[in-house]
Design an enzyme around this catalytic site. Structure first.
Site, PDB file in Angstrom:
ATOM      1  N   GLU A 279      73.536  97.313 114.325  1.00 56.06           N
ATOM      2  CA  GLU A 279      74.934  97.561 114.717  1.00 56.06           C
ATOM      3  C   GLU A 279      75.650  96.218 114.798  1.00 56.06           C
ATOM      4  O   GLU A 279      75.057  95.198 115.151  1.00 56.06           O
ATOM      5  CB  GLU A 279      74.996  98.226 116.102  1.00 56.06           C
ATOM      6  N   CYS A 280      76.950  96.235 114.538  1.00 56.37           N
ATOM      7  CA  CYS A 280      77.701  94.979 114.672  1.00 56.37           C
ATOM      8  C   CYS A 280      78.000  94.674 116.132  1.00 56.37           C
ATOM      9  O   CYS A 280      78.372  93.561 116.481  1.00 56.37           O
ATOM     10  CB  CYS A 280      78.997  95.044 113.871  1.00 56.37           C
ATOM     11  N   GLY A 281      77.835  95.686 116.994  1.00 56.60           N
ATOM     12  CA  GLY A 281      78.056  95.464 118.423  1.00 56.60           C
ATOM     13  C   GLY A 281      79.284  96.174 118.951  1.00 56.60           C
ATOM     14  O   GLY A 281      79.494  96.243 120.152  1.00 56.60           O
TER      15      GLY A 281
END
Ligand code: SF4
Length: 245
Positions: A239-241
């Protein structure tokens, strides 16, 4: 002169107990609502303080398709990291033409050239968390400081990280309400409507790309692979966050 990347982030807002109670109640009640009803609820509840972020995935395009009828003036933005595929940017223009919704390309503090000069080259392989933090999360933090709620196109069945995503809930990371109108939809259902209603989508989906992010961190997937297997392939990152706590 290369601008410095700003690390200072504004203090994250907290939800009042009353708001938490409201979100829990509405979240339960909206579980059986259609995505259009959920979008309508969000527009009525938050008005001009509602925004939407999109990477122009099929879910985001579908939400824009509905938003065009429900509330076309809603501020919709894209995280223009500088590393996106040309096909993704071109889709932004097709959406503007079709719906009259100009998705704003929100940019990080530095251009790609400036950023890579600062770090002695690209860091999406060596330090993707930092890269996503500087080129994605910083944008969302900056934009959401002006809003009370944001919409995203995430679905629970996309990944274990997203399995518990509520339709409506408090986003602890950004200190705003998060609305996910497609949380309990499936990929098949999304594509069914896209095809039936001729919603514009990224042509890379027809070339084996399922989940599309920045070009250096996205590959096409083969039959049987997980939906998000093509993202940060070969690394532990999933995930990119933006959508993790
Ligand atoms: Fe950088 Fe890759 Fe994250 Fe894009 S997806 S911001 S290129 S690490």
């Amino acid at each position: 002169m290369v601008p410095a990347v700003v690390d200072d982030q504004p203090e994250v807002r907290q939800a009042t107990p009353q708001l938490r109670e409201e979100l829990a109640r509405e979240g339960r009640s909206l579980e059986s609502a259609t995505p259009q009803e959920i979008i309508r609820w969000a527009v009525d509840r938050f008005g001009g303080k509602l925004t939407m972020a999109t990477a122009f995935g099929p879910e985001g395009c579908l939400i824009i398709h509905w938003l065009a009828t429900i509330s076309p003036s809603t501020y919709v933005f894209n995280l223009d990291t500088g590393y996106q595929f040309p096909e993704t940017i071109e889709l932004r223009d097709r959406i503007a033409k079709r719906y009259g919704i100009d998705v704003v390309l929100e940019k990080p503090a530095t251009t790609v050239e400036e950023y890579e000069r600062l770090h002695g080259g690209p860091i999406h392989r060596t330090d993707p968390d930092r890269c996503c933090g500087d080129r994605k999360l910083s944008i969302v933090t900056r934009v959401l400081a002006n809003y009370d709620a944001w919409m995203s196109g995430i679905r629970r069945d996309q990944s274990p990280d997203r399995a518990a995503a509520p339709i409506v809930g408090w986003d602890h990371k950004f200190g705003v309400v998060k609305v996910s109108p497609l949380a309990n939809w499936t990929k098949a259902k999304v594509w069914d409507v896209i095809i039936k209603e001729n919603v514009p989508y990224n042509p890379l989906h027809d070339k084996g790309y399922v989940s599309i992010g920045c070009a250096p961190c996205t590959r096409s997937v083969t039959m049987g692979e997980d939906e998000r297997a093509g993202r940060w392939s070969g690394s532990a990152k999933t995930e990119c966050g933006l959508h993790s706590r």
